[in-house]
Design a protein around this motif. Sequence first.
Motif, PDB file in Angstrom:
ATOM      1  N   THR A  14     -31.034  10.241   7.567  1.00 12.52           N
ATOM      2  CA  THR A  14     -30.328   9.160   8.258  1.00 12.52           C
ATOM      3  C   THR A  14     -30.997   8.841   9.580  1.00 12.52           C
ATOM      4  OG1 THR A  14     -28.806  10.643   9.404  1.00 12.52           O
ATOM      5  CG2 THR A  14     -28.141   9.868   7.216  1.00 12.52           C
ATOM      6  N   LEU A  15     -30.878   7.561   9.985  1.00 18.13           N
ATOM      7  CA  LEU A  15     -31.396   7.100  11.274  1.00 18.13           C
ATOM      8  C   LEU A  15     -30.377   6.137  11.878  1.00 18.13           C
ATOM      9  CD1 LEU A  15     -33.937   6.906   8.984  1.00 18.13           C
ATOM     10  CD2 LEU A  15     -35.235   6.715  11.121  1.00 18.13           C
ATOM     11  N   LYS A  16     -30.026   6.362  13.127  1.00 16.47           N
ATOM     12  CA  LYS A  16     -29.096   5.484  13.833  1.00 16.47           C
ATOM     13  C   LYS A  16     -29.871   4.316  14.419  1.00 16.47           C
ATOM     14  CE  LYS A  16     -25.130   5.883  16.905  1.00 16.47           C
ATOM     15  NZ  LYS A  16     -24.370   6.811  17.769  1.00 16.47           N
ATOM     16  N   THR A  17     -29.453   3.084  14.092  1.00 17.92           N
ATOM     17  CA  THR A  17     -30.218   1.902  14.461  1.00 17.92           C
ATOM     18  C   THR A  17     -29.349   0.900  15.209  1.00 17.92           C
ATOM     19  OG1 THR A  17     -29.722   0.646  12.450  1.00 17.92           O
ATOM     20  CG2 THR A  17     -31.552   2.210  12.347  1.00 17.92           C
ATOM     21  N   ALA A  18     -30.012  -0.104  15.743  1.00 15.13           N
ATOM     22  CA  ALA A  18     -29.308  -1.236  16.338  1.00 15.13           C
ATOM     23  C   ALA A  18     -28.630  -2.049  15.243  1.00 15.13           C
ATOM     24  CB  ALA A  18     -30.293  -2.102  17.122  1.00 15.13           C
TER      25      ALA A  18
END
Length: 341
Positions: free
Chosen positions: A277-281
Amino acid sequence: MSLLQTAPTCDPDDQWCVWVSELTGNDWLAQAADWLIAKPLALLVLLIIAFVARWLLHRMIDRVTNRAAEGLPTPMLKHKPGKDVPATVLSGRRVQRAQTMGSLLKSIASIVVFTITGITALAQLGFAVGPLIASAGIVGIALGFGAQSLVTDFLSGIFMIVEDQYGVGDAVDLGEAVGTVEAVGLRVTRLRDVEGTVWYVRNGEIIRVGNQSQNWARTVVDVPVSHEQDLFRVQSVLKDVAHEVWEDEDFRSVILEEPEVWGVQDMTPDWITVRVTLKTAPLEQWGVAREMRERIKARFDHLGIELARPARVLIHRDNRAAGEDLETTGAPDGSGTPASS
């Protein structure tokens, strides 16, 4: 009987008519002066006061919304971001919400000011405004009962804007319609889906809202690998690929936090799913996911790590009419697709 004897006398409360009558001694001239000078002058003063009041209210609303757009605390539009949400992510949405609220408040202020001005002008002209107000109240109640759906749409639209449920440019799921919001009105919301279809949804019919672009988003990539693969090695490779994307200059402003490999997400007889997982805008999660999949595929090919393949089951049968053998490929959902061998 002369005209002067039948001329109407001035109302004692009408100071202008009384003053002209005392000055000229002519009641007709006093009445004409009242209608041609006093009443138009009073209406002009009313209009000036109305426009000044409207200008002052709009200026006050602009100051409030500008403070809200700049992130300054205001009692009406104060927004408290989460601890893990950068201010830069919220700035665009904050400006959009402030502008929408400002437009709504300006419209309400204009309607109230000019409604009061119109009633006062009718009273100034000598009309009885009491029955008019009572009639307007009865008509309003009748319209409220007859147009309940319209009233519901307007109230729902106001609460959606005040509560900041979604705004223009957000990717939302409204139940029957899923897409990007193009316009938010007091009665309907317009959005466009991925196929280009424009949907008009009445605000009163929106029961729940799934907003995919509010504050921040998350890219979730599930990678299925075979049981023969070393899971520790697979997770290490996924972590390296995710960090490469995070440190890439093209994605530095898009990915908000260090990527995480959550580990084994699912296990089946055919494969094991590992999740990263990657937290993005907001609205950037899909582009990051596509980049991640491309880099994972390239890295796996380079290191010889094989993705999971569905089991292939061969089914042979004696078909005397056609003399064919059929091969069926097992799909992840358990269904089979026959193909000629």
